[in-house]
Design a protein around this motif. Structure first.
Motif, PDB file in Angstrom:
ATOM      1  N   VAL A 177      -9.162   7.909   2.275  1.00 28.39           N
ATOM      2  CA  VAL A 177      -9.622   7.211   3.469  1.00 28.39           C
ATOM      3  C   VAL A 177      -9.497   5.706   3.246  1.00 28.39           C
ATOM      4  O   VAL A 177      -9.930   5.173   2.233  1.00 28.39           O
ATOM      5  N   GLY A 178      -8.903   4.974   4.242  1.00 29.33           N
ATOM      6  CA  GLY A 178      -8.801   3.522   4.164  1.00 29.33           C
ATOM      7  C   GLY A 178      -7.704   3.006   3.267  1.00 29.33           C
ATOM      8  O   GLY A 178      -7.612   1.813   3.048  1.00 29.33           O
ATOM      9  N   SER A 179      -6.854   3.841   2.704  1.00 28.33           N
ATOM     10  CA  SER A 179      -5.743   3.379   1.885  1.00 28.33           C
ATOM     11  C   SER A 179      -4.456   3.997   2.396  1.00 28.33           C
ATOM     12  O   SER A 179      -4.460   5.034   3.053  1.00 28.33           O
ATOM     13  N   PHE A 180      -3.346   3.334   2.072  1.00 30.23           N
ATOM     14  CA  PHE A 180      -2.053   3.830   2.513  1.00 30.23           C
ATOM     15  C   PHE A 180      -1.373   4.556   1.367  1.00 30.23           C
ATOM     16  O   PHE A 180      -1.245   4.013   0.271  1.00 30.23           O
ATOM     17  N   TYR A 181      -0.947   5.792   1.619  1.00 31.01           N
ATOM     18  CA  TYR A 181      -0.228   6.565   0.618  1.00 31.01           C
ATOM     19  C   TYR A 181       1.115   6.960   1.196  1.00 31.01           C
ATOM     20  O   TYR A 181       1.238   7.332   2.356  1.00 31.01           O
ATOM     21  N   LEU A 182       2.124   6.841   0.379  1.00 25.87           N
ATOM     22  CA  LEU A 182       3.462   7.203   0.791  1.00 25.87           C
ATOM     23  C   LEU A 182       4.033   8.199  -0.202  1.00 25.87           C
ATOM     24  O   LEU A 182       3.676   8.209  -1.375  1.00 25.87           O
ATOM     25  N   VAL A 183       4.932   9.037   0.284  1.00 25.87           N
ATOM     26  CA  VAL A 183       5.626   9.961  -0.595  1.00 25.87           C
ATOM     27  C   VAL A 183       7.055   9.467  -0.774  1.00 25.87           C
ATOM     28  O   VAL A 183       7.742   9.148   0.168  1.00 25.87           O
ATOM     29  N   SER A 184       7.511   9.337  -2.020  1.00 26.17           N
ATOM     30  CA  SER A 184       8.858   8.850  -2.258  1.00 26.17           C
ATOM     31  C   SER A 184       9.411   9.513  -3.514  1.00 26.17           C
ATOM     32  O   SER A 184       8.684  10.102  -4.307  1.00 26.17           O
TER      33      SER A 184
ATOM     34  N   ARG B  28       3.238  10.812  -5.281  1.00 23.08           N
ATOM     35  CA  ARG B  28       2.448  10.199  -4.222  1.00 23.08           C
ATOM     36  C   ARG B  28       1.557   9.150  -4.865  1.00 23.08           C
ATOM     37  O   ARG B  28       0.742   9.472  -5.728  1.00 23.08           O
ATOM     38  N   GLU B  29       1.743   7.906  -4.469  1.00 17.55           N
ATOM     39  CA  GLU B  29       1.007   6.830  -5.105  1.00 17.55           C
ATOM     40  C   GLU B  29       0.445   5.873  -4.048  1.00 17.55           C
ATOM     41  O   GLU B  29       0.892   5.844  -2.911  1.00 17.55           O
ATOM     42  N   ASN B  30      -0.513   5.074  -4.461  1.00 21.03           N
ATOM     43  CA  ASN B  30      -1.103   4.064  -3.596  1.00 21.03           C
ATOM     44  C   ASN B  30      -0.176   2.859  -3.497  1.00 21.03           C
ATOM     45  O   ASN B  30       0.336   2.384  -4.499  1.00 21.03           O
ATOM     46  N   MET B  31       0.026   2.336  -2.288  1.00 14.34           N
ATOM     47  CA  MET B  31       0.887   1.175  -2.096  1.00 14.34           C
ATOM     48  C   MET B  31       0.084  -0.098  -2.294  1.00 14.34           C
ATOM     49  O   MET B  31      -0.961  -0.292  -1.678  1.00 14.34           O
ATOM     50  N   LYS B  32       0.570  -0.982  -3.161  1.00 19.07           N
ATOM     51  CA  LYS B  32      -0.095  -2.250  -3.406  1.00 19.07           C
ATOM     52  C   LYS B  32       0.904  -3.392  -3.193  1.00 19.07           C
ATOM     53  O   LYS B  32       2.007  -3.362  -3.730  1.00 19.07           O
ATOM     54  N   VAL B  33       0.495  -4.388  -2.426  1.00 23.96           N
ATOM     55  CA  VAL B  33       1.401  -5.459  -2.017  1.00 23.96           C
ATOM     56  C   VAL B  33       0.948  -6.794  -2.599  1.00 23.96           C
ATOM     57  O   VAL B  33      -0.238  -7.150  -2.516  1.00 23.96           O
ATOM     58  N   ALA B  34       1.890  -7.534  -3.194  1.00 22.74           N
ATOM     59  CA  ALA B  34       1.640  -8.908  -3.652  1.00 22.74           C
ATOM     60  C   ALA B  34       2.066  -9.860  -2.530  1.00 22.74           C
ATOM     61  O   ALA B  34       3.228  -9.879  -2.130  1.00 22.74           O
TER      62      ALA B  34
END
Length: 392
Positions: free
Chosen positions: A3-10, A20-26
């Protein structure tokens, strides 16, 4: 999915399996001061990223460290400040371990450092270009080589207006076209649309019809064009008062100009206003009259103040300079005069004062246009870009 986080499958090429990992942006920015354009954009986007649950870290210059206090998102003030003496500091690379994407919100200088850091960390890189500093360095040596290198490194260049896109193509043209797209700057719609108590201001200005401009006092902002239009406006509407909010090196010139045109008593310099006081002046005015010009590639990349005026329900008189046509819709949210055309500016101001029903219609249309460009909408468009490019 958390909940509240973006997960993508790649597909992870190193591990050779689906993960499947959590996306983290700099995210890189040159400022966080909400009273200027870059800081306004940075705060608007980051505030909505927090609400959306995006995992990110904001990198800013050491010189703005004091302004980072009290923010509800992670800020790392380690970038060099923008100055000639710090030029080689932008060759420094930052370790971006556990990040999936690097995004420079703005153009030169920090975009070069962000692009180098992304390359050394094997991350995809996207960048923004807001106007003057995405184009003017392309005419200077050695800056043009570094900015063009950053443009070439970017998976996508995101600009706020078609004008900015055209100028980048014109001055940084390559045999291989850049991937450039337009995402408007946004507005805190609720802040400017929520009714404020302006009874004291109404009492102060009584029967005046108020023209308003908000912005730094410098040539490209064009406050002088409204002052030059005042003699013609005052012939029909002697009740007009022009309020100028902001400060800068051009103030004396503007005062001298108003004096020479015998309109000094109709122009008031209100200084720098913040928070609710600024909103009250937007809600007080009858017309938001802001007529910038293009001066030697110094130009408005977009013009958030127009959306702020629209969110306040005010009709606009603007000029066709820079990215204004993305912020103001001619004939729908305001009227756009040709760049530098004082006679047309005066005509449009008189037109709106003579036709209050039409002015109110433009104001109502502006409210809906501003709502469609709320920061929550704009942040969502950026998040879609992150989903597209992030390597997980």
């Amino acid at each position: 999915f958390g909940v509240g986080s973006f997960y993508l499958v790649s597909f992870n090429l190193i591990k050779g399996q689906w993960v499947r990992e959590n996306m983290k942006v700099a995210i890189f920015s040159s400022d966080i001061d909400e009273t200027n354009g870059y800081g306004n954009i940075t705060n608007g986007l980051c505030g909505e990223f927090v609400k959306a649950g995006l995992d990110f870290e904001l990198f800013v210059p050491q010189t703005v460290k004091a302004r980072c206090v009290g923010k509800n998102f992670k800020i790392n003030p380690i970038l060099p400040g923008v100055s000639k003496k710090n030029f080689f500091g932008f060759f420094k690379k930052i370790t971006l371990k556990n990040f999936n994407l690097a995004h420079s919100l703005f153009d030169f200088h920090h975009c070069f450092m962000a692009a180098r850091s992304a390359k050394s960390n094997h991350l995809p890189f996207i960048m923004g270009s807001q106007g003057t500093y995405g184009v003017l360095p392309l005419t200077e040596w050695p800056e043009k080589y570094f900015l063009k290198w950053a443009y070439r490194r970017a998976r996508e260049i995101i600009v706020p207006s078609e004008f900015t896109k055209e100028k980048i193509i014109e001055y940084a043209g390559e045999s291989r076209p850049y991937n450039i797209s337009v995402i408007h700057n946004g507005v805190n719609f609720e802040r400017f649309n929520a009714a404020k108590d302006i009874s004291n201001l109404r009492a102060k200005y009584q029967d005046n019809k108020i023209l308003l401009t908000v912005g730094g006092l410098k040539p490209r902002k064009g406050q002088d064009l409204v002052i030059r239009a005042l003699p013609e406006v005052l012939k029909k509407h002697p009740e007009v008062k022009y309020l100028v909010i902001g400060d800068g090196p051009w103030k004396k010139h503007l005062i001298d100009l108003a004096t020479s045109l015998n309109v000094k008593n109709y122009v008031e310099f209100a200084g720098v206003l913040k928070d609710d006081e600024l909103v009250k002046y937007f809600q007080l005015c009858d017309i938001y009259a802001h007529t910038p010009r293009v001066v030697n590639l110094n130009f408005e990349g977009f013009g958030i103040v127009y959306l702020e005026a629209s969110a306040s329900g005010k009709p606009i008189v603007a000029s066709d300079a820079g990215g204004i046509r993305d912020a103001v819709i001619h004939g729908k949210t305001g009227l756009i005069a040709p760049d530098g055309d004082v006679a047309k500016i005066a005509e449009y101001i008189n037109n709106l004062l003579d036709n209050p029903d039409y002015a109110r219609e433009l104001g109502r249309n502006g409210i809906e246009y501003a709502r469609s460009n709320d920061w929550s909408v704009i942040a969502g468009q950026f998040i879609e870009k992150y989903k597209k490019y992030a390597i997980l």
